[in-house]
Write an enzyme that holds these catalytic residues in place. Structure first.
Site, mmCIF file in Angstrom:
data_model
loop_
_atom_site.group_PDB
_atom_site.id
_atom_site.type_symbol
_atom_site.label_atom_id
_atom_site.label_comp_id
_atom_site.label_asym_id
_atom_site.label_seq_id
_atom_site.Cartn_x
_atom_site.Cartn_y
_atom_site.Cartn_z
ATOM 1 N N ASP A 47 0.842 -1.197 0.000
ATOM 2 C CA ASP A 47 0.000 0.000 0.000
ATOM 3 C C ASP A 47 0.881 1.253 0.000
ATOM 4 O O ASP A 47 1.826 1.341 0.802
ATOM 5 C CB ASP A 47 -0.873 -0.041 1.272
ATOM 6 C CG ASP A 47 -1.931 1.028 1.277
ATOM 7 O OD1 ASP A 47 -2.421 1.394 0.196
ATOM 8 O OD2 ASP A 47 -2.289 1.488 2.387
ATOM 9 N N GLU A 99 -1.180 5.758 -9.427
ATOM 10 C CA GLU A 99 -1.909 6.814 -8.702
ATOM 11 C C GLU A 99 -1.797 8.150 -9.428
ATOM 12 O O GLU A 99 -0.724 8.536 -9.863
ATOM 13 C CB GLU A 99 -1.315 6.949 -7.292
ATOM 14 C CG GLU A 99 -1.937 8.050 -6.462
ATOM 15 C CD GLU A 99 -1.173 8.296 -5.153
ATOM 16 O OE1 GLU A 99 -1.808 8.278 -4.093
ATOM 17 O OE2 GLU A 99 0.052 8.523 -5.201
ATOM 18 N N HIS A 154 -9.226 5.335 -2.105
ATOM 19 C CA HIS A 154 -8.556 5.269 -0.795
ATOM 20 C C HIS A 154 -9.416 5.983 0.243
ATOM 21 O O HIS A 154 -10.321 6.745 -0.094
ATOM 22 C CB HIS A 154 -7.179 5.941 -0.885
ATOM 23 C CG HIS A 154 -6.167 5.075 -1.575
ATOM 24 N ND1 HIS A 154 -5.078 4.548 -0.924
ATOM 25 C CD2 HIS A 154 -6.104 4.628 -2.853
ATOM 26 C CE1 HIS A 154 -4.375 3.815 -1.782
ATOM 27 N NE2 HIS A 154 -4.971 3.854 -2.964
ATOM 28 N N GLY A 155 -9.089 5.745 1.503
ATOM 29 C CA GLY A 155 -9.789 6.467 2.576
ATOM 30 C C GLY A 155 -11.187 5.936 2.823
ATOM 31 O O GLY A 155 -12.122 6.708 3.078
ATOM 32 N N THR A 184 -12.553 4.478 5.257
ATOM 33 C CA THR A 184 -13.059 4.426 6.634
ATOM 34 C C THR A 184 -14.347 5.222 6.836
ATOM 35 O O THR A 184 -15.321 4.701 7.356
ATOM 36 C CB THR A 184 -11.970 4.937 7.610
ATOM 37 O OG1 THR A 184 -10.999 3.905 7.746
ATOM 38 C CG2 THR A 184 -12.531 5.282 8.982
ATOM 39 N N VAL A 230 -9.509 0.198 3.219
ATOM 40 C CA VAL A 230 -9.967 0.482 4.585
ATOM 41 C C VAL A 230 -8.840 0.170 5.564
ATOM 42 O O VAL A 230 -8.296 -0.941 5.552
ATOM 43 C CB VAL A 230 -11.200 -0.378 4.945
ATOM 44 C CG1 VAL A 230 -11.651 -0.102 6.374
ATOM 45 C CG2 VAL A 230 -12.340 -0.127 3.955
ATOM 46 N N THR A 281 -8.061 2.783 8.822
ATOM 47 C CA THR A 281 -8.296 3.425 10.127
ATOM 48 C C THR A 281 -9.476 2.817 10.885
ATOM 49 O O THR A 281 -9.422 2.666 12.112
ATOM 50 C CB THR A 281 -8.522 4.940 9.916
ATOM 51 O OG1 THR A 281 -7.440 5.447 9.133
ATOM 52 C CG2 THR A 281 -8.573 5.690 11.232
HETATM 53 O O1 G3H Z 1 -4.304 3.112 1.753
HETATM 54 C C1 G3H Z 1 -5.056 2.926 2.715
HETATM 55 C C2 G3H Z 1 -6.341 3.535 2.768
HETATM 56 O O2 G3H Z 1 -6.543 4.506 1.852
HETATM 57 C C3 G3H Z 1 -7.096 3.521 4.031
HETATM 58 O O3 G3H Z 1 -7.744 4.716 4.367
HETATM 59 O O4 G3H Z 1 -7.389 4.659 6.797
HETATM 60 O O5 G3H Z 1 -9.033 6.162 5.799
HETATM 61 O O6 G3H Z 1 -9.473 3.750 5.825
HETATM 62 P P1 G3H Z 1 -8.451 4.825 5.769
HETATM 63 ZN ZN ZN Z 2 -4.487 5.129 0.967
#
Ligand code: G3H
Ligand code: ZN
Length: 287
Positions: free
Chosen positions: A84, A135, A207-208, A210, A230, A232
């Site tokens: 990642d 990316e 990404h992101g 959560t 996912v 966090t």
């Molecule tokens: O690369 C990892 C993720 O984008 C996780 O994002 O921590 O907000 O779930 P997150």
């Molecule tokens: Zn990420």
């Protein structure tokens, strides 16, 4: 089963569901992700950041651990062991350790440098039959004071990147790592729609995962997102459940001090998150 077959990502893209990437931090984490995905008959991606790989004793240790768990629990769903947010150096190390999927996070470079370096990495990946996530656009961070300050992906740049032999493309459309605040502006679906139309049917990555509301997740899947990361959410759930467990069970009756017992509530909390996300993304029984 560890397999670098990208068919399951393409299926997700074409049939309109998403595959979860759940980041792992230790053996129990990897075990709960693998066994939960197996129970739900869902393909799964285990995300490993460079920091997490260091914490776990290096990429090769992580690979050996995941491979052993994969065999021991007879995991029959497709599994990617994925680097990642890899740096150029991190990518090389993960490839050497036999990871079967990597992300090259090059949005910090100029677009031209991103293309050039991604091309080099494509060569390395093709020699080893490894999947590659490229990316375009920096993804926002929680530290950005809860307001998105990443760079929205430029659709034209996404188009040019999609002409390369990449397997998936991470986009930046207002998504952020970590928790989101109530004054967050949400995802920009116009940008996503534009990108999806001109990226040659490459599965897109969000990404992101959560804190993005369920409805936005579903809409983004309908617009080409086929992999959602996912991290966090699992960390927060683990920390909360563990803290509560220790607080309410201070006496450690029934050998409650044993690691497996101390950790149990935390990993059950992670399991719940994984189940919820896999069901939301729609990949149950998609093997
Ligand atoms: O690369 C990892 C993720 O984008 C996780 O994002 O921590 O907000 O779930 P997150
Ligand atoms: Zn990420």
């Amino acid at each position: 089963m560890l397999t670098a077959n990208k068919k399951f990502l393409l299926n997700a893209y074409q049939k309109g569901y998403g595959i979860a990437q759940i980041n792992i931090n230790n053996l129990e984490w990897a075990k709960i992700v693998l066994t939960t995905a197996n129970e739900l008959k869902s393909p799964i991606i285990l995300g490993v950041s460079e920091k997490a790989a260091d914490y776990m004793g290096g990429f090769k240790t992580v690979f050996n651990m995941v491979k052993s768990l994969d065999e021991f629990y007879k995991i029959s769903v497709p599994v990617l062991l994925h680097l990642d947010h890899g740096s150029f150096e991190g990518v090389k190390q993960a490839l050497e350790a036999d990871f079967n999927s990597i992300m090259f996070s090059a949005s910090g470079y100029s677009f031209e440098q991103n293309l050039t370096k991604t091309k080099e990495i494509i060569n390395l990946c093709r020699q080893k039959n490894v999947l590659l996530e490229a990316e375009i656009g920096g993804i926002g961070k929680e530290e950005d004071d809860f307001n998105f300050q990443g760079d929205f992906s430029d659709p034209k740049q996404c188009h040019l990147m999609s002409l390369l032999d990449i397997d998936m493309l991470a986009v930046s459309i207002g998504n952020m790592h970590g928790e989101y605040s109530s004054n967050w502006n949400g995802l920009n679906f116009k940008v996503l729609e534009k990108i999806n139309k001109i990226t040659n049917k490459k599965p897109l990555v969000l990404h992101g995962g959560t804190g993005i509301p369920d409805e936005m997740i579903k809409k983004s899947i309908s617009l080409g997102i086929a992999k959602i990361n996912v991290n966090t959410a699992c960390q927060l759930a683990f920390a909360k459940a563990t803290r509560e467990h220790i607080f309410y069970n201070k006496d450690f009756n029934d050998r409650g001090f044993e690691l497996s017992k101390l950790f149990k509530p935390g990993f059950l909390a992670i399991k719940n998150i994984i189940k919820k996300k896999i069901r939301l993304f729609g990949s149950v029984n998609k093997i």
